[in-house]
Design a protein around this motif. Sequence first.
Motif: not given
Length: 440
Positions: A145-169
Motif C-alpha cells: 500500500d506504500r505511497a507518498p505521505a507526510q506525518l504530523y504529531s501532537g499531544k493531548g490529555v485524557a484523565g481516566f487512568a489512575i495509579n492502582r497501587r494507591n493502597t500501597i503508595s
Amino acid sequence: MVVGIHAEAQLVAGTGRVKITPQLPMWLSGYAGREKPATEVLQDLWAKALVLEDGRTNRVVIVTTDLLGLSHQVSADLAHQVDSLYGIRRDQLLLNSSHTHSGPMVWPCVDIIFDFTLDEQRAVSLYSQQLTANLVKVIGMAMADRAPAQLYSGKGVAGFAINRRNTISPGGPVDHEVPVVKVVRPGAPGDTKGKPVAILFGYACHNTTLVENNFLINGDYAGFAQAALEEENPGVTCMFLMGCGGDQNPDPRGSIELAKSHGRELADAVDAVLNGGKMRLVRAPIRTAYTTVDLPYRSFDVAEYQKEIVGDNTFLQRRARLMLSAYNRGFTPDHLVYPVQAARFGADLCLLALSGETVVDYSLKAKKLYAGENLYVAGYSSEVMCYIPSLRLLKEGGYEPDESMIYYGFPGPFANGVEDSVTKAIRRVMKKVGAGEGVR
C-alpha cells in the motif's frame, strides 16, 4: 515535488489491517478467576500495520494488536519471516499490544492460570500459529500500500487512568498524555491538506475496564476508541499504541458502558489534537535501533520451590513445577532477556518502545531524561513476558513486582538493579538514533 507535501518532509507510508478475532469458544486471557471460555463477540479484534519509509532505505514498520500481548515465539518467528520476505530488519519492526483482558490467550503467555483440556490446548496453540501468519499478512498489505505521505504529531490529555497501587503508595504517579501521529497522503492539485490514511495514538493505562466476569470478546477502551475514530474518519486506519500502563487502571471500571465511555474520552482527546491546529510537521530521516539487556532475578531458591510444589496454592504449584523441571534438567533461570527499541524521525519525533508490562515510572523517567525530544513512549512492545517494575515498586512490593511473577511462570522478583539496566538500554538505543539527553 509531490503536490500537497512539503519537500523536506516527504515520506512513504502504507497501511494494512487483518481481523484476528478467534473462533469460539476461546479462553480469554488476563484474569485467573475465569472458569469458562468466551462464546460471544462484542467487538472484532484487529492487527494493524503502518509502514513508514524516508526514501533512503530507512524504514519503521509499526504493528498494533488488540491482544493481551505477543509471546516470544510469535515475535521472533514474525521477525524472521518479514526479514526474509521484505528485508525488514529487527530494529525496523515495532510490535505493540493493547493488553486487552477481553481477548484470546496467546499461548504460552500467562498459561499458568489455565488448566487446559487437550482440545483447548489445541485451540489456543492453533490460534497463536495463525496469529503469526496474520501478522506477516498485515505487514505485506502495508508494504503493498506504500505511497507518498507526510506525518504530523501532537499531544493531548485524557484523565481516566489512575495509579492502582494507591493502597500501597497513595498518590502514585500517572501519565495522562495522549500522543497522536497523523499520516496524510497528498490530495488533488490545489489541495494542501491531503487525505489522512492513518492515526496512531496511545495512552498509559491497563485495558481492564471489563473485569473477570466478562466473557465477551472486545478491545476494551482502546478497542472502542479505535472504532469511534474510524467511524468519524472513514477509510482511515486508527491504531492504538499502548503506553507504560503496568501499574495504571481505568477508573471507574466494571461494565461495557464504562469501557465505551473511556474509549469515547480517549477518542475525544485524539480529536482535540487533530482539530486543534497545533500538530507539528515530522520529517526524515528515519533512524531505528534495537537492543536487548539481561535483567537478573533474585537468587534461585530451590528449597522454596520444593515447598510450593507440595503446597495448596494451585498457581504456586504450577510455577514451582516449571522451575524445578528446569532445574532438574540442568537449567537454572537467572535472568530475562529484555528488548528495547527506538525510532526517530529527524529531530521532530521519537518513538521509544519498551517490552513487557512496563510501569509508568519508565515513561516519566524517559521523558525527563530526553526533555528536548518530542517523545512517544510505549510499553507492551515486542513481547509481553511479565511486569517490568521500577526500583520504587521493588522496594514497595505487592502484585506487580512480586505476585505477578507467579502467574507469568517466572522466578522472581527481579534483582534491585532492574531499573538501572533498563535505563542503560534506553540510553543505548536513544544515542544510536541521535537523541540527546536534556537538550531542548
